[in-house]
Design a protein around this motif. Structure first.
Motif, PDB file in Angstrom:
ATOM      1  N   GLU A  74       0.824  -1.209   0.000  1.00  0.00           N
ATOM      2  CA  GLU A  74       0.000   0.000   0.000  1.00  0.00           C
ATOM      3  C   GLU A  74       0.861   1.264   0.000  1.00  0.00           C
ATOM      4  O   GLU A  74       0.583   2.218  -0.724  1.00  0.00           O
ATOM      5  N   GLN A  75       1.954   1.249   0.829  1.00  0.00           N
ATOM      6  CA  GLN A  75       2.854   2.402   0.845  1.00  0.00           C
ATOM      7  C   GLN A  75       3.520   2.593  -0.510  1.00  0.00           C
ATOM      8  O   GLN A  75       3.671   3.718  -1.003  1.00  0.00           O
ATOM      9  N   ILE A 108       2.404   1.627  -3.443  1.00  0.00           N
ATOM     10  CA  ILE A 108       1.404   2.135  -4.403  1.00  0.00           C
ATOM     11  C   ILE A 108       1.173   3.628  -4.183  1.00  0.00           C
ATOM     12  O   ILE A 108       1.094   4.401  -5.139  1.00  0.00           O
ATOM     13  N   GLN A 109       1.109   4.044  -2.896  1.00  0.00           N
ATOM     14  CA  GLN A 109       0.905   5.463  -2.602  1.00  0.00           C
ATOM     15  C   GLN A 109       2.070   6.308  -3.086  1.00  0.00           C
ATOM     16  O   GLN A 109       1.886   7.376  -3.672  1.00  0.00           O
ATOM     17  N   LEU A 110       3.315   5.791  -2.852  1.00  0.00           N
ATOM     18  CA  LEU A 110       4.490   6.515  -3.333  1.00  0.00           C
ATOM     19  C   LEU A 110       4.509   6.608  -4.847  1.00  0.00           C
ATOM     20  O   LEU A 110       4.852   7.648  -5.416  1.00  0.00           O
ATOM     21  N   VAL A 125       1.932   6.609  -6.805  1.00  0.00           N
ATOM     22  CA  VAL A 125       0.908   7.584  -7.214  1.00  0.00           C
ATOM     23  C   VAL A 125       1.425   9.005  -7.031  1.00  0.00           C
ATOM     24  O   VAL A 125       1.256   9.877  -7.899  1.00  0.00           O
ATOM     25  N   GLU A 126       2.092   9.264  -5.864  1.00  0.00           N
ATOM     26  CA  GLU A 126       2.629  10.600  -5.615  1.00  0.00           C
ATOM     27  C   GLU A 126       3.724  10.949  -6.619  1.00  0.00           C
ATOM     28  O   GLU A 126       3.786  12.078  -7.123  1.00  0.00           O
TER      29      GLU A 126
END
Length: 451
Positions: free
Chosen positions: A95-96, A98-100, A102-103
């Motif tokens: 999840e982290q 994927i978030q990174l 995306v950012e």
């Protein structure tokens, strides 16, 4: 898992009871003789005595089996807990990640949009520069046309004066050969009438010329202001800091943010982008004497002045930069008669503060000013409050400025701004510049990475 363990226990108990039942059946169905019966009775009694021991052993075996199965169950439960924890950790990491991602994707998109906007703005500036160049060309054409008109008017004036001169000579000759004085009187009347008109015409032409010149100068000043504003705006667009002036994509001289290392944060420096191929960072600049260079150790270490005016960028910054990059050095000089010379060295670096910012390396010399700096290799930096030179006295006190002094100097660019000559003078000195050891009106030290 619990069901499997209990099923095994039940199966083991059933097998043990079946074995006992079979033994009893065997004993009950056989019909031995009396002796054998007596013997069997004795054996049965013996077996009866041994049965408690056997049952105890069977119970111990069953308990060991149960304990073994319980240990297996506990280990499997622990592994299951660890597996669930590892799965949860992996999910959190995913999840982290994927978030990174995306950012990062958003940042890349924003950066692309900024680059697109910058390209569009630079294109507009280039069009504006072209427009200014066209305006300048038109102004120059108008000036040339006005100058041509003035030349025509001047030629006409010269013709009038020549005619007047011929008439004057003719009148003089007539008077000499005995003609009547009337023509001479007429000539003088004509001269007295024509001269004020000529003066008036010349005054008008002079006023016209002055007006054209003032218009031309005002337009040139306006164009220079427009170009300076455009240049300042262009230099104001800096997406980030740069490792060196050599990495600046816009080849326009001016102030830029230079990215430091962990010891020194980013700082502003003046980048020279036209001289000697560009990519030079100015570390010292003197040109009008407005800034005092007679300062203490702390000032020379941290730097002083304005990067767009007279400046000493600081020994610590010079050390950090030359430690991070292999650099070359350029020294530019002018005397008070506007004679320009330069000295270039293929390598340049200084030590840290614990080494007293020693001038560690200075490569091969080339240029027109003469090699006055090589004699300072290995010298520590000296200021009025830190005497690190080889002289019996403090050279920085004697010559009023910090430098890599010997006994005391062959070159000294941080001296007093004075138009004087002589070896013992307190001046901005470069001894090989001229035979009379004259002071410099301009000095600039610049460094550039070799790669």
């Amino acid at each position: 898992m619990n069901r499997l363990v209990w099923c095994l226990l039940v199966a083991l108990l059933a097998i043990a009871m079946q074995v006992r039942s079979d033994d009893n059946v065997v004993h009950s169905t056989s019909g031995p003789p009396a002796e054998e019966l007596q013997k069997d009775g004795q054996e049965e009694q013996q077996d009866a005595r041994e049965q408690p021991t056997s049952l105890v052993k069977d119970d111990e075996h069953v308990n060991q089996t149960v304990a073994f199965l319980a240990n297996i169950q506990q280990e499997m439960q622990q592994k299951r807990t660890q597996s669930e924890k590892a799965i949860a950790d992996n999910r959190a990491i995913q999840e982290q990640t994927i978030q990174l991602l995306v950012e990062m994707q958003k940042e890349i998109q924003n950066h692309r949009e900024e680059l697109a906007n910058d390209r569009e703005q630079i294109s507009k500036w280039q069009e504006s520069i072209t427009t200014n160049q066209v305006k300048t060309a038109n102004v120059l054409m108008e000036v040339l046309q006005n100058i041509s008109a003035i030349q025509v008017t001047q030629n006409q004036t010269i013709d009038v004066l020549n005619n007047l001169q011929h008439e004057f000579h003719a009148g003089s000759q007539q008077a000499v050969v005995g003609f009547k004085p009337q023509p001479k009187v007429n000539f003088l009347n004509y001269w007295s009438q024509s001269l004020p008109n000529t003066k008036s015409e010349m005054s008008k032409q002079r006023e016209l010329l002055m007006g054209i010149q003032n218009t031309y100068e005002s337009r040139i000043e306006q164009l220079e202001r427009d170009n300076e504003n455009l240049r300042s705006t262009l230099l104001g667009v800096q997406l980030s800091s740069y490792r060196s002036c050599k990495d600046v994509p816009m080849k326009v001289s001016g102030k830029y943010n230079i990215r430091g290392n962990d010891t020194f944060s980013s700082f502003v420096a003046y980048c020279e982008q036209q001289k000697f191929g560009g990519g030079w960072m100015v570390i010292q600049h003197r040109f009008d004497g407005s800034l005092s260079f007679n300062r203490n150790w702390s000032a020379y270490r941290s730097g002083f002045g304005d990067v767009s005016e007279e400046i000493w960028i600081g020994l610590e910054r010079i050390h950090q930069f030359t430690r991070e990059h292999d650099c070359e050095l350029l020294v530019e000089l002018k005397d008070f008669y506007n004679n320009y010379k330069y000295a270039r060295y293929s390598l340049f670096s200084i030590g840290n503060e614990s080494e007293l910012y020693e001038l560690k390396s200075l490569g091969g010399y080339s240029g027109t000013a003469g090699d006055a700096l090589t004699g300072h290799i290995g010298m520590k930096f000296t200021t009025p409050d830190r005497d690190n030179d080889r002289s019996d006295s403090n050279c920085a006190k004697s010559y009023q400025g910090g430098w890599w002094f010997t006994k005391c100097h062959f070159a000294f660019l941080n001296g007093l701004y004075r138009n004087a000559s002589g070896l013992s003078q307190e001046i901005i000195a470069w001894n090989d510049f001229s035979d009379d050891y004259r002071g410099m009106s301009f000095s600039r030290m610049l460094i550039r990475p070799l790669n």
